[in-house]
Design a protein around this motif. Structure first.
Motif, PDB file in Angstrom:
ATOM      1  N   LEU A 149       0.841  -1.208   0.000  1.00  0.00           N
ATOM      2  CA  LEU A 149       0.000   0.000   0.000  1.00  0.00           C
ATOM      3  C   LEU A 149       0.865   1.243   0.000  1.00  0.00           C
ATOM      4  O   LEU A 149       1.870   1.288   0.711  1.00  0.00           O
ATOM      5  N   PRO A 150       0.480   2.245  -0.784  1.00  0.00           N
ATOM      6  CA  PRO A 150       1.252   3.493  -0.785  1.00  0.00           C
ATOM      7  C   PRO A 150       0.728   4.481   0.257  1.00  0.00           C
ATOM      8  O   PRO A 150      -0.475   4.540   0.513  1.00  0.00           O
ATOM      9  N   PHE A 151       1.637   5.227   0.823  1.00  0.00           N
ATOM     10  CA  PHE A 151       1.239   6.284   1.761  1.00  0.00           C
ATOM     11  C   PHE A 151       2.017   7.538   1.415  1.00  0.00           C
ATOM     12  O   PHE A 151       3.236   7.490   1.265  1.00  0.00           O
ATOM     13  N   ASP A 152       1.310   8.632   1.291  1.00  0.00           N
ATOM     14  CA  ASP A 152       1.955   9.911   1.000  1.00  0.00           C
ATOM     15  C   ASP A 152       2.218  10.612   2.326  1.00  0.00           C
ATOM     16  O   ASP A 152       1.282  10.961   3.046  1.00  0.00           O
ATOM     17  N   SER A 153       3.479  10.798   2.653  1.00  0.00           N
ATOM     18  CA  SER A 153       3.810  11.390   3.952  1.00  0.00           C
ATOM     19  C   SER A 153       3.973  12.901   3.878  1.00  0.00           C
ATOM     20  O   SER A 153       4.444  13.504   4.833  1.00  0.00           O
ATOM     21  N   THR A 154       3.542  13.515   2.753  1.00  0.00           N
ATOM     22  CA  THR A 154       3.631  14.976   2.662  1.00  0.00           C
ATOM     23  C   THR A 154       2.820  15.593   3.795  1.00  0.00           C
ATOM     24  O   THR A 154       1.639  15.309   3.936  1.00  0.00           O
ATOM     25  N   GLY A 155       3.460  16.418   4.569  1.00  0.00           N
ATOM     26  CA  GLY A 155       2.749  17.080   5.666  1.00  0.00           C
ATOM     27  C   GLY A 155       2.456  16.155   6.822  1.00  0.00           C
ATOM     28  O   GLY A 155       1.712  16.502   7.741  1.00  0.00           O
ATOM     29  N   ALA A 156       3.003  14.951   6.785  1.00  0.00           N
ATOM     30  CA  ALA A 156       2.762  14.027   7.901  1.00  0.00           C
ATOM     31  C   ALA A 156       4.091  13.469   8.375  1.00  0.00           C
ATOM     32  O   ALA A 156       5.071  13.456   7.658  1.00  0.00           O
ATOM     33  N   SER A 157       4.104  13.032   9.600  1.00  0.00           N
ATOM     34  CA  SER A 157       5.269  12.298  10.078  1.00  0.00           C
ATOM     35  C   SER A 157       4.757  11.226  11.022  1.00  0.00           C
ATOM     36  O   SER A 157       3.686  11.370  11.594  1.00  0.00           O
ATOM     37  N   TYR A 158       5.501  10.177  11.121  1.00  0.00           N
ATOM     38  CA  TYR A 158       4.974   8.997  11.802  1.00  0.00           C
ATOM     39  C   TYR A 158       5.713   8.692  13.094  1.00  0.00           C
ATOM     40  O   TYR A 158       6.923   8.517  13.101  1.00  0.00           O
ATOM     41  N   LYS A 159       4.946   8.652  14.168  1.00  0.00           N
ATOM     42  CA  LYS A 159       5.561   8.483  15.480  1.00  0.00           C
ATOM     43  C   LYS A 159       5.296   7.116  16.091  1.00  0.00           C
ATOM     44  O   LYS A 159       6.049   6.667  16.932  1.00  0.00           O
ATOM     45  N   ALA A 160       4.186   6.505  15.743  1.00  0.00           N
ATOM     46  CA  ALA A 160       3.763   5.334  16.510  1.00  0.00           C
ATOM     47  C   ALA A 160       2.952   4.392  15.639  1.00  0.00           C
ATOM     48  O   ALA A 160       2.545   4.733  14.531  1.00  0.00           O
ATOM     49  N   LEU A 161       2.716   3.185  16.164  1.00  0.00           N
ATOM     50  CA  LEU A 161       1.876   2.218  15.451  1.00  0.00           C
ATOM     51  C   LEU A 161       0.625   1.874  16.254  1.00  0.00           C
ATOM     52  O   LEU A 161      -0.125   0.984  15.864  1.00  0.00           O
ATOM     53  N   ASP A 162       0.456   2.547  17.380  1.00  0.00           N
ATOM     54  CA  ASP A 162      -0.702   2.227  18.230  1.00  0.00           C
ATOM     55  C   ASP A 162      -1.498   3.472  18.567  1.00  0.00           C
ATOM     56  O   ASP A 162      -0.938   4.510  18.911  1.00  0.00           O
ATOM     57  N   PHE A 163      -2.788   3.308  18.488  1.00  0.00           N
ATOM     58  CA  PHE A 163      -3.732   4.395  18.761  1.00  0.00           C
ATOM     59  C   PHE A 163      -3.472   5.031  20.127  1.00  0.00           C
ATOM     60  O   PHE A 163      -3.505   6.247  20.269  1.00  0.00           O
ATOM     61  N   TYR A 164      -3.217   4.199  21.116  1.00  0.00           N
ATOM     62  CA  TYR A 164      -3.067   4.743  22.471  1.00  0.00           C
ATOM     63  C   TYR A 164      -1.672   5.292  22.745  1.00  0.00           C
ATOM     64  O   TYR A 164      -1.404   5.775  23.849  1.00  0.00           O
ATOM     65  N   GLU A 165      -0.794   5.227  21.743  1.00  0.00           N
ATOM     66  CA  GLU A 165       0.492   5.907  21.870  1.00  0.00           C
ATOM     67  C   GLU A 165       0.379   7.294  21.236  1.00  0.00           C
ATOM     68  O   GLU A 165       0.796   8.280  21.818  1.00  0.00           O
ATOM     69  N   ASN A 166      -0.176   7.342  20.052  1.00  0.00           N
ATOM     70  CA  ASN A 166      -0.364   8.618  19.365  1.00  0.00           C
ATOM     71  C   ASN A 166      -1.378   8.414  18.245  1.00  0.00           C
ATOM     72  O   ASN A 166      -1.255   7.459  17.483  1.00  0.00           O
ATOM     73  N   VAL A 167      -2.342   9.295  18.156  1.00  0.00           N
ATOM     74  CA  VAL A 167      -3.408   9.087  17.165  1.00  0.00           C
ATOM     75  C   VAL A 167      -3.097   9.775  15.837  1.00  0.00           C
ATOM     76  O   VAL A 167      -3.115   9.158  14.778  1.00  0.00           O
ATOM     77  N   TYR A 168      -2.787  11.056  15.914  1.00  0.00           N
ATOM     78  CA  TYR A 168      -2.698  11.831  14.675  1.00  0.00           C
ATOM     79  C   TYR A 168      -1.439  11.547  13.866  1.00  0.00           C
ATOM     80  O   TYR A 168      -1.365  11.921  12.701  1.00  0.00           O
ATOM     81  N   SER A 169      -0.445  10.928  14.473  1.00  0.00           N
ATOM     82  CA  SER A 169       0.784  10.641  13.728  1.00  0.00           C
ATOM     83  C   SER A 169       1.090   9.150  13.733  1.00  0.00           C
ATOM     84  O   SER A 169       2.246   8.745  13.804  1.00  0.00           O
ATOM     85  N   ARG A 170       0.041   8.352  13.655  1.00  0.00           N
ATOM     86  CA  ARG A 170       0.298   6.914  13.535  1.00  0.00           C
ATOM     87  C   ARG A 170       0.849   6.592  12.148  1.00  0.00           C
ATOM     88  O   ARG A 170       0.446   7.186  11.157  1.00  0.00           O
ATOM     89  N   ALA A 171       1.749   5.635  12.127  1.00  0.00           N
ATOM     90  CA  ALA A 171       2.387   5.244  10.871  1.00  0.00           C
ATOM     91  C   ALA A 171       1.430   4.385  10.044  1.00  0.00           C
ATOM     92  O   ALA A 171       0.441   3.865  10.569  1.00  0.00           O
ATOM     93  N   PRO A 172       1.737   4.220   8.764  1.00  0.00           N
ATOM     94  CA  PRO A 172       0.944   3.310   7.934  1.00  0.00           C
ATOM     95  C   PRO A 172       0.858   1.928   8.572  1.00  0.00           C
ATOM     96  O   PRO A 172       1.803   1.479   9.208  1.00  0.00           O
ATOM     97  N   LEU A 173      -0.301   1.285   8.380  1.00  0.00           N
ATOM     98  CA  LEU A 173      -0.565  -0.066   8.881  1.00  0.00           C
ATOM     99  C   LEU A 173      -0.605  -0.126  10.404  1.00  0.00           C
ATOM    100  O   LEU A 173      -0.279  -1.148  11.009  1.00  0.00           O
ATOM    101  N   ALA A 174      -1.008   0.973  11.016  1.00  0.00           N
ATOM    102  CA  ALA A 174      -1.119   0.995  12.478  1.00  0.00           C
ATOM    103  C   ALA A 174      -2.285   0.126  12.949  1.00  0.00           C
ATOM    104  O   ALA A 174      -3.134  -0.283  12.158  1.00  0.00           O
ATOM    105  N   ASP A 175      -2.300  -0.142  14.226  1.00  0.00           N
ATOM    106  CA  ASP A 175      -3.401  -0.846  14.909  1.00  0.00           C
ATOM    107  C   ASP A 175      -3.621  -2.266  14.404  1.00  0.00           C
ATOM    108  O   ASP A 175      -4.755  -2.729  14.312  1.00  0.00           O
ATOM    109  N   GLN A 176      -2.557  -2.942  14.066  1.00  0.00           N
ATOM    110  CA  GLN A 176      -2.686  -4.332  13.609  1.00  0.00           C
ATOM    111  C   GLN A 176      -2.273  -5.314  14.691  1.00  0.00           C
ATOM    112  O   GLN A 176      -2.386  -6.522  14.492  1.00  0.00           O
ATOM    113  N   PHE A 177      -1.756  -4.816  15.810  1.00  0.00           N
ATOM    114  CA  PHE A 177      -1.142  -5.721  16.784  1.00  0.00           C
ATOM    115  C   PHE A 177      -2.080  -6.072  17.933  1.00  0.00           C
ATOM    116  O   PHE A 177      -1.654  -6.526  18.982  1.00  0.00           O
TER     117      PHE A 177
END
Lengths: 311, 595
Positions: free
Chosen positions: B66-94
């Protein structure tokens, strides 16, 4: 020379200090903070928690002094947008990619530009001159590098399937971005080289040298090219920092995870530590390149003297 | 004498046509790898032991890029309860949330097999399935949910989404403010470790919908590492979902491989998910050359794709994703927009159908109200009398407001920020032209960058007199979207009756009664026109032709493709998606880093 360089670098340090202070003030003066851009504004207590966590609840002068103190200890801070990394770590990961593209671009464009410019000048008013200066270099200057990038992708990736459409990790990933990025500086270089070479070719001392029976090879290498390099050093000064800090367009077009993209995202996100670090990098590079340009003048043309050395 | 000085042409290294082609071909092979002609895997098992459906490619080809455009975004976490607005692609799978959303937008069991509201309506009890194991050998229990929600309320964690449970879970607001310990929030274990009780501040009917957002962290890992960041490191990742982390590079690629210790009830056919992160650039060539298996398309992409022999044959999948509305808001506390007739005049001046047809089709639908058709409790027909295109009525309303033919109407600045997906530039220009020409008023456009725009809009009092903005849902219930216009909320339109209706709707448990309440609220909101609702965005997708499965079929609302909430554990989309044999010979180079 050493005293001169020491003085220039001390001045550079002072400029850095004033500039970071200015940038720090400006960053905080524009509307919007690093944690504002959400659909829902955070309620008061939640926002207070966030501000406390990142030290943004302190007065601005205190924040600046904290940043400066950390900088003196080699710590550029934590990027707000990627708090699991340090700014230094982030730059260490992204900049080598930009440097690789930039380094190759400098090599290709400067060597290519010099060869094209010289060839055009020495074949003045021939079809080769027309081809190199009017066609290649005009197109190179006129076309933005992202347009060139799209054209290269359309042809070599989509149509022919020869090269990757973008990405990072294999040597062939470098080819299209370097070509697209090189075209403009190469064209610029070619035009300057041609103009300055032509100017020198008809200078009195060259004609005198020719009259004295000096060989064309000696005249070209020793006199014409050497003197023609001086204006080129002037344009190299500002070009090199630009190339070495990356082009956001090239990196975006070819999906390169380099430093260039951070110049926009850091500003859009008000990521203060990252903005300051990037500004520092650019400023240090510019300052250093200008100093090195001045030194380079004296090496190419001994008639040029650095300020203070002739006294 | 050199060639240069002799007057002879410069001798450059000679590259023959054949030499160039040979070299380029070699590069091509090295770059793209071998394009796969996938063999059949129907009936065989994938890495999680699931039998692959008829027509499926072999297990080794069950990966999805899957493609993700990171323009204007940056990725901090993969879990909702760590960070919501800057979750990385494919978050919340664990992990597995208490409930999930199916393709028809129904709340269905997730980690909880069932749930019920208490007799006094002030709490909800969820009954967890037994035997779901974390990859560290511990069982998923109520303690994981309790610890995760307590972590979210911790002032030191400063979670960016803590507003979500504030005023909903008992004592949550005070815990976020540091007034009470996080252990006092209304989330606790019930009669045994498989029973979770959520106490609310009052009766809250939409708790099951809100519980889509209960993707838990592992309590043991949370205590061990002190934050949910443990999941961005493959060495420390702890999962009870079907995937585990293989690679995390937030500027280039996120790779999830199969969690072979998975014991949960939801097994996807696809073994490996690859999130390719691009800092901008054109995605269409990346899709056409097979670097990614899916593409989000804008109206511009559609025009280009329609001319390409390969892409023009593809089906365009359309759905509302997060049910985003784009609308014009006003500072209703100041003239001229403190006058309801002015606002109504602007609402009646917009020919939504024509605007969409000329600028946004087929990726938008007209917004006669705030809620997108298909969203819970959304209605459309009762709202049309207040938003239909009627220039004569609009002029009359403006005259009644004291501005006949626009005379005396003050110049107004109309602020906006650029958004290519929603084609906002063209839309605001069309709106401004319409208003100025139909009503004879003077509205001037002013663009801002997104951060500045939101900062000025959110200021209290707001610094934007009139602006163009969007809102997408946070949870799947009318109470969420409609609360944007609650008093002292996002905009400064205050209406006590509307607030009462929202409070009543949130507490009401019977669906029919809720529908009536929310219909009334929508009518009131639309009639008072604190905003001019313009369009609901539809998201367009192309999938490589070998991507198949029930997840791509139309749902009961007529939307198709992967629906919101996408690939997270919060939906059933991944169970209904597989890689079929590549009979169309669509290019598919295998990405680096997957086996």
């Amino acid at each position: 020379m050493v005293a001169y360089l020491a003085r220039r670098f001390l001045t550079l340090l002072l400029v850095m200090f004033v500039m970071t202070m200015l940038i720090f003030g400006l960053m905080h003066a524009v509307p919007g903070g690093p944690f504002d851009q959400t659909q829902q504004p955070l309620p008061g207590p939640a926002m207070a928690n966030v501000m406390r966590k990142y030290g943004l609840d302190q007065p601005i002068w205190r924040q600046y002094l904290n940043w400066l103190w950390a900088l003196l200890h080699g710590d550029l801070g934590i990027p707000f947008e990627q708090p699991t990394m340090t700014v230094t770590g982030l730059i260490a990961r992204a900049w080598p990619i930009t440097l690789a593209i930039g380094g190759l671009t400098i090599l290709v464009s400067y060597v290519g530009g010099l060869v094209m410019g010289c060839a055009a000048a020495l074949r003045h008013n021939t079809w080769l001159d027309w081809l190199l200066t009017s066609a290649v270099s005009t197109v190179g200057v006129a076309l933005p590098n992202y347009v060139v990038g799209f054209l290269l992708i359309s042809l070599f990736s989509v149509k022919l399937g020869w090269l990757p459409v973008g990405g990072w990790g294999q040597p062939q990933d470098l080819i299209l971005p370097v070509v697209a990025f090189s075209l403009y500086p190469m064209a610029l270089m070619a035009r300057y080289t041609r103009a300055s070479t032509l100017e020198v070719t008809y200078a009195d001392y060259v004609r005198m040298g020719r009259a004295r029976g000096l060989s064309e090879r000696r005249l070209t290498v020793r006199y014409i090219l050497r003197t023609a390099l001086i204006p080129l050093i002037t344009i190299m000064g500002p070009n090199i920092p630009n190339i070495l800090t990356g082009s956001i367009f090239i990196e975006a077009t070819f999906a390169l995870p380099g430093l260039g993209s951070y110049f926009t995202t850091a500003s859009l996100h008000r990521d203060y530590p990252l903005i300051l670090a990037l500004v520092l990098i650019v400023a240090v590079l510019w300052g250093t390149c200008y100093i090195l340009s001045d030194v380079a003048y004296t090496l190419v043309d001994p008639r040029v003297r650095l300020e203070g050395l002739s006294r | 004498m050199s060639d240069l000085s002799s007057g002879q042409p410069a001798r450059l290294p000679h590259l023959t046509r054949r030499g160039f082609l040979v070299g380029a071909s070699a590069l091509s092979l090295a770059a793209c790898g071998k394009s796969q002609d996938t063999s059949s895997g129907a009936g065989t098992k994938n890495a999680l032991g699931l039998k692959l459906p008829a027509g499926a490619a072999s297990a080794g080809d069950q990966y999805y890029v899957l493609p993700f455009d990171s323009t204007g975004a940056s990725y901090k976490a993969l879990d909702f309860y760590e960070n919501v607005y800057s979750r990385a692609p494919l978050a919340d799978q664990f992990n597995i949330p208490l409930v999930r959303l199916n393709q028809n937008y129904q709340i269905v069991p997730g980690a909880a097999g069932g749930w019920e509201q208490s007799a006094d309506k002030n709490s909800w009890t969820f009954h967890l399935r037994k035997g779901i194991m974390w990859s560290d050998g511990k069982e998923l229990t109520a303690a994981d949910y309790v610890e995760t929600l307590r972590y979210s309320a911790d002032p030191k964690h400063a979670w960016d989404f803590s507003w979500f449970w504030s005023g909903v879970i008992k004592n949550y607001t005070d815990a976020v403010a540091g007034k009470v310990p996080t252990s006092s929030i209304g989330v606790k274990q019930g009669k045994d470790k498989y029973t979770l009780v959520i106490e609310t501040e009052g009766p809250v009917a939409y708790i099951p919908s809100a519980c889509l957002y209960t993707t838990p962290l592992s309590a043991a890992a949370l205590h061990k590492y002190g934050s949910g960041s443990y999941n961005i490191n493959p060495a420390t990742c702890v999962t009870c979902g079907p995937y585990t982390l293989t690679k995390f590079d937030p500027t280039a690629q996120v790779v999830l491989g199969p969690n072979k210790k998975y014991t949960g009830p939801f097994k996807p056919p696809i073994d490996t998910l690859v999130g390719k992160i691009y800092a901008g650039g054109d995605m269409l060539p990346r899709f056409q050359t097979g670097q990614v298996d899916q593409l989000s398309v804008t109206p511009l992409d559609l025009k280009i794709a329609a001319k390409n022999p390969k892409t023009k044959a593809l089906h365009l999948y359309k759905n509302p994703n997060d049910f985003e509305i784009w609308y014009t808001f006003f500072d209703t506390k100041k003239a001229p927009f403190d006058n309801v007739k002015v606002r109504q005049a602007l609402a009646h001046s917009v020919d939504r159908e024509s605007l969409i047809k000329s600028l946004l089709a087929p990726l938008a639908t007209p917004a006669y109200g705030y809620l997108t058709p298909g969203y819970p409790f959304a209605v459309e027909d009762p709202l049309k009398p207040y938003t239909n295109y009627d220039p004569a009525k609009a002029k009359s309303l403006l005259a009644q407001a004291g501005y006949p033919n626009g005379k005396g109407f003050p110049p107004v600045k109309f602020y906006w920020w650029a958004n290519a997906v929603s084609n906002t530039e063209a839309v605001v220009q069309a709106l401004t032209h319409t208003w100025n020409s139909v009503l004879g008023i003077n509205i001037q456009l002013q663009q801002l960058d997104k951060t500045t725009f939101y900062a000025r809009m959110n200021k209290k009092p707001t610094e934007i007199q009139m602006g163009f903005v969007s809102y997408g849902m946070d949870y799947f219930d009318a109470s969420n979207m409609l609360s944007v216009y609650k008093s002292d909320g996002r905009h400064n339109w205050n209406n006590a009756q509307y607030d009462k209706l929202l409070a009543k709707g949130a507490a009401e448990s019977k669906p029919q009664a809720r529908q009536e309440i929310y219909t009334e609220a929508q009518v009131q909101l639309t009639r008072e026109a604190p905003g001019v609702f313009v369009f609901h965005l539809l998201y367009g997708y192309y999938y490589a032709p070998y991507m198949q499965g029930k997840a791509l079929s139309k749902n009961k609302n007529g939307y198709d493709g992967i629906q919101w909430p996408g690939f997270g554990a919060t939906s059933d989309s991944l169970q209904g998606l597989y890689v079929a044999q590549n009979k169309q010979k669509w290019p598919r180079p295998k990405p680096n880093g997957i086996s």
